[in-house]
Design a protein around this motif. Structure first.
Motif, mmCIF file in Angstrom:
data_model
loop_
_atom_site.group_PDB
_atom_site.id
_atom_site.type_symbol
_atom_site.label_atom_id
_atom_site.label_comp_id
_atom_site.label_asym_id
_atom_site.label_seq_id
_atom_site.Cartn_x
_atom_site.Cartn_y
_atom_site.Cartn_z
ATOM 1 N N GLU A 74 0.826 -1.214 0.000
ATOM 2 C CA GLU A 74 0.000 0.000 0.000
ATOM 3 C C GLU A 74 0.860 1.265 0.000
ATOM 4 O OE1 GLU A 74 -2.732 -0.373 3.264
ATOM 5 O OE2 GLU A 74 -3.972 -1.845 2.215
ATOM 6 N N LEU A 75 1.931 1.230 -0.779
ATOM 7 C CA LEU A 75 2.778 2.405 -0.958
ATOM 8 C C LEU A 75 2.193 3.288 -2.062
ATOM 9 C CD1 LEU A 75 6.189 0.568 -0.689
ATOM 10 C CD2 LEU A 75 5.418 2.384 0.845
ATOM 11 N N PRO A 76 2.467 4.582 -2.044
ATOM 12 C CA PRO A 76 1.876 5.498 -3.029
ATOM 13 C C PRO A 76 2.250 5.143 -4.468
ATOM 14 C CG PRO A 76 2.814 6.724 -1.200
ATOM 15 C CD PRO A 76 3.263 5.311 -1.030
ATOM 16 N N PRO A 77 1.284 4.840 -5.323
ATOM 17 C CA PRO A 77 1.581 4.542 -6.733
ATOM 18 C C PRO A 77 2.287 5.707 -7.431
ATOM 19 C CG PRO A 77 -0.669 3.914 -6.198
ATOM 20 C CD PRO A 77 -0.159 4.713 -5.032
ATOM 21 N N ALA A 78 2.005 6.939 -6.987
ATOM 22 C CA ALA A 78 2.612 8.114 -7.621
ATOM 23 C C ALA A 78 4.132 8.091 -7.505
ATOM 24 C CB ALA A 78 2.061 9.391 -6.985
ATOM 25 N N TRP A 79 4.662 7.481 -6.445
ATOM 26 C CA TRP A 79 6.114 7.417 -6.299
ATOM 27 C C TRP A 79 6.744 6.615 -7.426
ATOM 28 C CZ3 TRP A 79 6.943 6.398 -0.332
ATOM 29 C CH2 TRP A 79 6.626 7.563 0.366
ATOM 30 N N LEU A 80 6.138 5.480 -7.744
ATOM 31 C CA LEU A 80 6.660 4.661 -8.841
ATOM 32 C C LEU A 80 6.535 5.398 -10.163
ATOM 33 C CD1 LEU A 80 5.636 0.921 -8.350
ATOM 34 C CD2 LEU A 80 7.834 2.011 -7.965
ATOM 35 N N GLU A 81 5.389 6.015 -10.398
ATOM 36 C CA GLU A 81 5.179 6.729 -11.648
ATOM 37 C C GLU A 81 6.155 7.898 -11.770
ATOM 38 O OE1 GLU A 81 3.389 5.313 -13.841
ATOM 39 O OE2 GLU A 81 2.816 3.812 -12.335
ATOM 40 N N GLY A 82 6.425 8.569 -10.642
ATOM 41 C CA GLY A 82 7.381 9.670 -10.665
ATOM 42 C C GLY A 82 8.776 9.207 -11.030
ATOM 43 N N LEU A 83 9.190 8.072 -10.458
ATOM 44 C CA LEU A 83 10.513 7.536 -10.772
ATOM 45 C C LEU A 83 10.601 7.116 -12.234
ATOM 46 C CD1 LEU A 83 11.583 5.394 -7.684
ATOM 47 C CD2 LEU A 83 12.395 7.629 -8.374
ATOM 48 N N LEU A 84 9.542 6.500 -12.755
ATOM 49 C CA LEU A 84 9.545 6.090 -14.160
ATOM 50 C C LEU A 84 9.618 7.301 -15.085
ATOM 51 C CD1 LEU A 84 6.954 3.143 -14.291
ATOM 52 C CD2 LEU A 84 9.381 3.064 -14.917
ATOM 53 N N THR A 85 8.874 8.343 -14.738
ATOM 54 C CA THR A 85 8.908 9.566 -15.541
ATOM 55 C C THR A 85 10.313 10.170 -15.557
ATOM 56 O OG1 THR A 85 6.580 10.064 -15.060
ATOM 57 C CG2 THR A 85 7.972 11.892 -15.788
ATOM 58 N N ALA A 86 10.901 10.249 -14.373
ATOM 59 C CA ALA A 86 12.264 10.808 -14.269
ATOM 60 C C ALA A 86 13.280 9.924 -15.000
ATOM 61 C CB ALA A 86 12.635 10.957 -12.794
ATOM 62 N N TRP A 87 13.127 8.618 -14.885
ATOM 63 C CA TRP A 87 14.042 7.670 -15.516
ATOM 64 C C TRP A 87 14.007 7.813 -17.042
ATOM 65 C CZ3 TRP A 87 18.125 4.929 -14.411
ATOM 66 C CH2 TRP A 87 18.465 3.801 -15.157
ATOM 67 N N HIS A 88 12.804 7.920 -17.600
ATOM 68 C CA HIS A 88 12.673 8.068 -19.052
ATOM 69 C C HIS A 88 13.168 9.444 -19.503
ATOM 70 C CE1 HIS A 88 10.788 4.255 -19.341
ATOM 71 N NE2 HIS A 88 9.613 4.611 -18.810
ATOM 72 N N ALA A 89 12.906 10.470 -18.697
ATOM 73 C CA ALA A 89 13.334 11.819 -19.070
ATOM 74 C C ALA A 89 14.860 11.942 -19.072
ATOM 75 C CB ALA A 89 12.733 12.844 -18.105
ATOM 76 N N ALA A 90 15.524 11.139 -18.237
ATOM 77 C CA ALA A 90 16.991 11.214 -18.135
ATOM 78 C C ALA A 90 17.702 10.335 -19.151
ATOM 79 C CB ALA A 90 17.421 10.824 -16.725
ATOM 80 N N SER A 91 16.950 9.619 -19.982
ATOM 81 C CA SER A 91 17.581 8.695 -20.945
ATOM 82 C C SER A 91 18.298 9.445 -22.057
ATOM 83 C CB SER A 91 16.522 7.786 -21.547
ATOM 84 O OG SER A 91 15.556 8.534 -22.254
#
Length: 236
Positions: free
Chosen positions: A219-236
């Motif tokens: 029950e961890l915030p889904p937004a945290w995962l989505e934020g990391l994925l967004t940042a990960w793709h943006a840094a590619s």
């Protein structure tokens, strides 16, 4: 120089257990840590013996060289078996022989080992690390739950390899979204302010479906995962 005898080695181990107990480390956790160190020592000896199996010293003729290489290979094989047995005993001392191939509940010491592994790696990308300790533990439990006990035992090495392979990308990611960036700590990128973000990014890159499953179960915030994925793709 005399070899260290078995009694003195056992004395050193008992002393270490005693000191860890005084520091509040439960006996089972301390035994597990020592067992991993012992398994690692055997694996290291096996690697060194393997180097001896590649060539014979000097130029003493074919019979000598053949005998040397055969003996070195035999020692290397025996050490490999001992290292494997020690690792199996360390990751699941009471379970069946194949228990290290299935997932099991995450232990407290496994979480502590993960904390020790991720913190210095995170600090190579940022000078600041912060997140609620309880949340840190919840995140690391979710991360470690995607792995078998054997994989957890070697997770520090996997994380080091991951950060080395993706160093330039991670540097861009933390510069744009981590501590010191214009991005606020509260929100979908807040996990980047925590050392646990290194572990979560590694799992997202390796086994995202399994991580999402454990993340939802915790029950961890889904937004945290989505934020990391967004940042990960943006840094590619």
């Amino acid at each position: 120089m005399n070899a260290l005898d078995a009694v003195s080695i056992l004395n050193a181990k008992r002393t270490l257990l005693h000191l860890l107990a005084r520091a509040g480390v439960p006996a089972g956790d301390a035994e597990g840590l020592i067992a991993l160190v012992e398994a690692g020592a055997l694996a290291g000896a096996q690697e060194e013996a393997g180097a001896l199996a590649r060539s014979a010293p000097g130029d003493k003729g074919e019979p000598y060289e053949s005998g040397w290489l055969d003996g070195a290979r035999a020692v290397t094989e025996d050490l490999a078996e001992l290292a494997e047995r020690a690792l199996r005993q360390a990751v699941d001392p009471e379970g069946p022989a194949d228990a290290s191939d299935v997932r099991s509940p995450v232990g407290r010491m496994e979480v502590e080992r993960a904390k020790v592994a991720v913190t210095p790696l995170h600090l190579t990308f940022t000078a600041d690390s912060e997140l609620d300790p309880e949340v840190t533990e919840q995140v690391l439990v979710a991360v470690l739950s995607t792995m078998t006990p054997r994989a957890r035992a070697g997770y520090a090495g996997r994380l080091t390899q991951f950060t080395a392979t993706h160093r330039a990308r991670l540097e861009r990611l933390y510069t744009q979204y981590g501590p010191g960036s214009p991005t606020a700590i509260h929100g979908r990128y807040s996990l980047l302010h925590s050392p646990t973000s290194v572990a979560v990014l590694e799992r997202l890159a390796t086994t995202a479906p399994a991580l999402r499953e454990e993340w939802d179960a915790a029950e961890l915030p889904p937004a945290w995962l989505e934020g990391l994925l967004t940042a990960w793709h943006a840094a590619s």
